[in-house]
Design an enzyme around this catalytic site. Structure first.
Site, short mmCIF file in Angstrom:
data_model
loop_
_atom_site.label_atom_id
_atom_site.label_comp_id
_atom_site.label_asym_id
_atom_site.label_seq_id
_atom_site.Cartn_x
_atom_site.Cartn_y
_atom_site.Cartn_z
N SER A 1 38.75 138.48 59.42
CA SER A 1 37.52 138.97 60.03
C SER A 1 36.93 137.89 60.92
O SER A 1 36.55 136.82 60.44
CB SER A 1 36.50 139.37 58.97
N HIS B 1 40.15 141.74 62.66
CA HIS B 1 39.09 142.64 62.19
C HIS B 1 37.76 142.22 62.80
O HIS B 1 37.34 141.06 62.68
CB HIS B 1 39.01 142.58 60.66
N ASP C 1 33.76 143.06 62.92
CA ASP C 1 32.65 143.72 62.24
C ASP C 1 31.46 143.87 63.19
O ASP C 1 30.83 142.88 63.55
CB ASP C 1 32.21 142.91 61.02
N MET D 1 27.73 145.23 63.66
CA MET D 1 26.55 145.60 62.87
C MET D 1 25.34 145.73 63.80
O MET D 1 25.20 144.96 64.76
CB MET D 1 26.27 144.55 61.80
N HIS E 1 35.37 147.70 63.07
CA HIS E 1 34.62 148.35 61.99
C HIS E 1 33.17 148.52 62.44
O HIS E 1 32.43 147.54 62.55
CB HIS E 1 34.72 147.48 60.73
N MET F 1 29.68 149.33 61.73
CA MET F 1 28.63 149.48 60.72
C MET F 1 27.33 149.74 61.46
O MET F 1 26.41 148.92 61.46
CB MET F 1 28.57 148.23 59.83
N MET G 1 34.75 149.49 51.05
CA MET G 1 33.92 148.30 50.96
C MET G 1 33.84 147.86 49.50
O MET G 1 33.47 148.65 48.62
CB MET G 1 32.51 148.59 51.50
N ASP H 1 37.68 145.61 52.05
CA ASP H 1 36.87 144.62 52.74
C ASP H 1 35.72 144.17 51.86
O ASP H 1 34.90 144.97 51.43
CB ASP H 1 36.33 145.25 54.03
#
Length: 221
Positions: free
Chosen positions: A11, A36, A38, A40, A69, A71, A140, A178
């Site tokens: 990540s 990966h 992330d 957010m 990903h 979020m 998760m 994850d």
């Protein structure tokens, strides 16, 4: 998938953003299967990270699969931007998508693989109707929003249950996990049925990231 090496997805949230290119090169050298990313928004989760411009920067540094990903709330607004930036896989949250089938089909229509993630307290039953349409499910094993959290032990049972559902409904689907993945718990996570391990702190903050990656990728599923 028995006998296949585990997929490793470092990540980049835990990478050195003052020298992102070197961090990506380190992950590549260690044999990373995915990068990966992330994303957010400070609304769906209590943190803000980055947008498509970072995906574009990562894509400029590596040919490795970019696993994004989201979020974020209402992810449909930005899916096209993230795919255009270079994402090969887009994972959205079941909790953030009121029309999940539509979102999954939208991702696929733009040429990316489609994944769905669920939080630790969200039951697997919420995925039953969508499971046959997915390329991957991201479980998760911590509450999303921050790196460096401890793995929630009950996640192992959840992985095993999803593995059984996968075998019945969509054998080609990838199960990714994850949150709080370490060298110490990765074995039971893979044994329960995980195919891909998302590792942020465990990889980028390790004393020897290449050795850590070798141990994680050496686990067989």
């Amino acid at each position: 998938m028995s006998g296949t090496s585990t997929l490793l997805a470092p990540s980049i949230l835990s990478a050195d953003f003052t020298d992102l290119r070197s961090s990506i090169a380190l992950a590549e050298k260690a044999g990373a299967d995915w990068m990966h990313c992330d994303v957010m928004d400070g609304v769906f989760v209590p943190n803000i990270t980055f947008g498509p411009f970072i995906i574009q920067a990562v894509a400029a540094c590596t040919p490795t699969i970019i696993d994004t990903h989201l979020m974020i709330t209402d992810p449909d607004r930005f899916i096209a931007d993230f795919i255009k930036a270079g994402s090969h896989q887009i994972t959205v949250h079941q909790e953030a998508c009121p029309h999940l089938h539509r979102t999954v089909q939208y991702i696929r229509s733009l040429g990316a693989k489609a994944g769905v993630s669920i939080n630790p307290a969200t039951p697997l039953s919420t995925l039953e109707s969508i499971l046959p349409d997915l390329d991957l499910v991201l479980l998760m094993s911590v509450n999303p929003g921050f790196g460096g959290q401890k793995f929630i032990p009950s996640s192992v049972e959840k992985i095993a249950k999803l593995h059984g559902m996968r075998n019945e409904m969509n054998p080609d689907m990838v199960i990714a996990v994850d949150g709080g993945i370490t060298e110490e718990n990765a074995g039971e996570v893979v044994e329960a049925g995980a195919d891909a391990l998302i590792a942020g702190t465990a990889f980028f903050r390790a004393e020897n990231p290449e050795a850590t990656a070798s141990k994680l990728r050496g686990l067989h599923r």
